[in-house]
Design an enzyme around this catalytic site. Sequence first.
Site, PDB file in Angstrom:
ATOM      1  N   ASP A  12      20.694  -9.244   6.631  1.00  0.00           N
ATOM      2  CA  ASP A  12      20.071  -8.451   5.571  1.00  0.00           C
ATOM      3  C   ASP A  12      18.572  -8.754   5.478  1.00  0.00           C
ATOM      4  O   ASP A  12      17.762  -7.868   5.185  1.00  0.00           O
ATOM      5  CB  ASP A  12      20.784  -8.610   4.225  1.00  0.00           C
ATOM      6  CG  ASP A  12      20.690 -10.009   3.636  1.00  0.00           C
ATOM      7  OD1 ASP A  12      19.911 -10.829   4.143  1.00  0.00           O
ATOM      8  OD2 ASP A  12      21.420 -10.286   2.664  1.00  0.00           O
ATOM      9  N   ASP A  72      24.733 -16.359  -2.560  1.00  0.00           N
ATOM     10  CA  ASP A  72      24.744 -17.675  -1.911  1.00  0.00           C
ATOM     11  C   ASP A  72      25.247 -18.767  -2.853  1.00  0.00           C
ATOM     12  O   ASP A  72      26.073 -19.596  -2.474  1.00  0.00           O
ATOM     13  CB  ASP A  72      23.336 -18.038  -1.424  1.00  0.00           C
ATOM     14  CG  ASP A  72      22.877 -17.161  -0.276  1.00  0.00           C
ATOM     15  OD1 ASP A  72      23.730 -16.527   0.375  1.00  0.00           O
ATOM     16  OD2 ASP A  72      21.653 -17.101  -0.037  1.00  0.00           O
ATOM     17  N   ASP A 117      20.893 -11.812  -3.118  1.00  0.00           N
ATOM     18  CA  ASP A 117      21.095 -12.837  -2.094  1.00  0.00           C
ATOM     19  C   ASP A 117      21.288 -14.203  -2.720  1.00  0.00           C
ATOM     20  O   ASP A 117      22.192 -14.963  -2.347  1.00  0.00           O
ATOM     21  CB  ASP A 117      19.889 -12.878  -1.149  1.00  0.00           C
ATOM     22  CG  ASP A 117      20.060 -11.968   0.049  1.00  0.00           C
ATOM     23  OD1 ASP A 117      21.124 -11.328   0.149  1.00  0.00           O
ATOM     24  OD2 ASP A 117      19.141 -11.888   0.867  1.00  0.00           O
ATOM     25  N   ASP A 164      23.664 -13.049   5.649  1.00  0.00           N
ATOM     26  CA  ASP A 164      22.384 -13.328   5.003  1.00  0.00           C
ATOM     27  C   ASP A 164      21.229 -13.232   5.994  1.00  0.00           C
ATOM     28  O   ASP A 164      20.111 -12.849   5.631  1.00  0.00           O
ATOM     29  CB  ASP A 164      22.428 -14.725   4.383  1.00  0.00           C
ATOM     30  CG  ASP A 164      21.275 -14.957   3.417  1.00  0.00           C
ATOM     31  OD1 ASP A 164      20.704 -13.973   2.931  1.00  0.00           O
ATOM     32  OD2 ASP A 164      20.960 -16.125   3.153  1.00  0.00           O
ATOM     33  N   ARG A 196      13.033  -6.620   6.553  1.00  0.00           N
ATOM     34  CA  ARG A 196      11.710  -6.641   7.194  1.00  0.00           C
ATOM     35  C   ARG A 196      11.529  -5.462   8.152  1.00  0.00           C
ATOM     36  O   ARG A 196      10.455  -4.867   8.216  1.00  0.00           O
ATOM     37  CB  ARG A 196      11.524  -7.971   7.925  1.00  0.00           C
ATOM     38  CG  ARG A 196      11.379  -9.165   6.981  1.00  0.00           C
ATOM     39  CD  ARG A 196      11.099 -10.442   7.739  1.00  0.00           C
ATOM     40  NE  ARG A 196      12.249 -10.892   8.504  1.00  0.00           N
ATOM     41  CZ  ARG A 196      13.197 -11.684   8.028  1.00  0.00           C
ATOM     42  NH1 ARG A 196      13.144 -12.095   6.764  1.00  0.00           N
ATOM     43  NH2 ARG A 196      14.207 -12.064   8.787  1.00  0.00           N
TER      44      ARG A 196
END
Length: 246
Positions: free
Chosen positions: A59, A81, A77, A56, A64
């Site tokens: 990625d 999660d 995501d 996590d 960015r």
Amino acid sequence: MTNQTTTTPTAILLYIPNLIGYLRILCTLTSLFLMICHPTHYWTAAALYVSSFVGDLFDGMAARKFHQCSTFGGLMDMVTDRCATTGLLCVLIQQWAHRSGYVLVSVVVGERLFTLLIILDISSHWCQMYSTTSQNSHHKSAEGNRGRFFLVRWYYSSYPFFGYCCVGAEFTYVTIYILSSLHLYDLSDAEDDNSRGGWYSVVKTVGEYFLFVLVPACAVKQIVNVSQLCSSCYAVAERDAALKNQ
């Protein structure tokens, strides 16, 4: 006249951070499969779970760096999660029900606690996601969290605090899983083998020290979740009121 490149849905699906996200899903599913169907492979299962959790971080960095942030990526995501945490807590509920050497009250309290954690985790994050995306904002953005409870704004704006809470919560669950699996699947062998008995004692002691450090962070994360749930629900009601008063 300039040529403008058209972004297709397929291109979004093949963004580098989303490819990392697919790998995270694979690690999570394999981890949960081992936990449920091959519980004696708990070290491998724990390693895969942690790998998905660490993914996590990467990625987000990739999104960015390559300017490939997307709503789909944020959604994936969040779902990954929440499903990973829920799956692990469900495994802990199952393990807790089969632990020997614990009084019934302890077993019942453990099962209820893990169930409540699942409910709080899913509801708080779903409400947060809905309340911000309905404003066309990311659930972690300063814009999306403007006017929210200060603890929620601090959680999403302070990376050290965010990391402390998330890492503390997830590693609390992973450590409990390892200790519980060790108790269920290796304790009987360790009692018959002095060398394995020594290994069991070392892992148990280290795990308990880890919990001493991690549990406070996990507790703070639950306080944040409650704040997030209440704050996001209030934000939705506030928006409803504004629409009614137009």
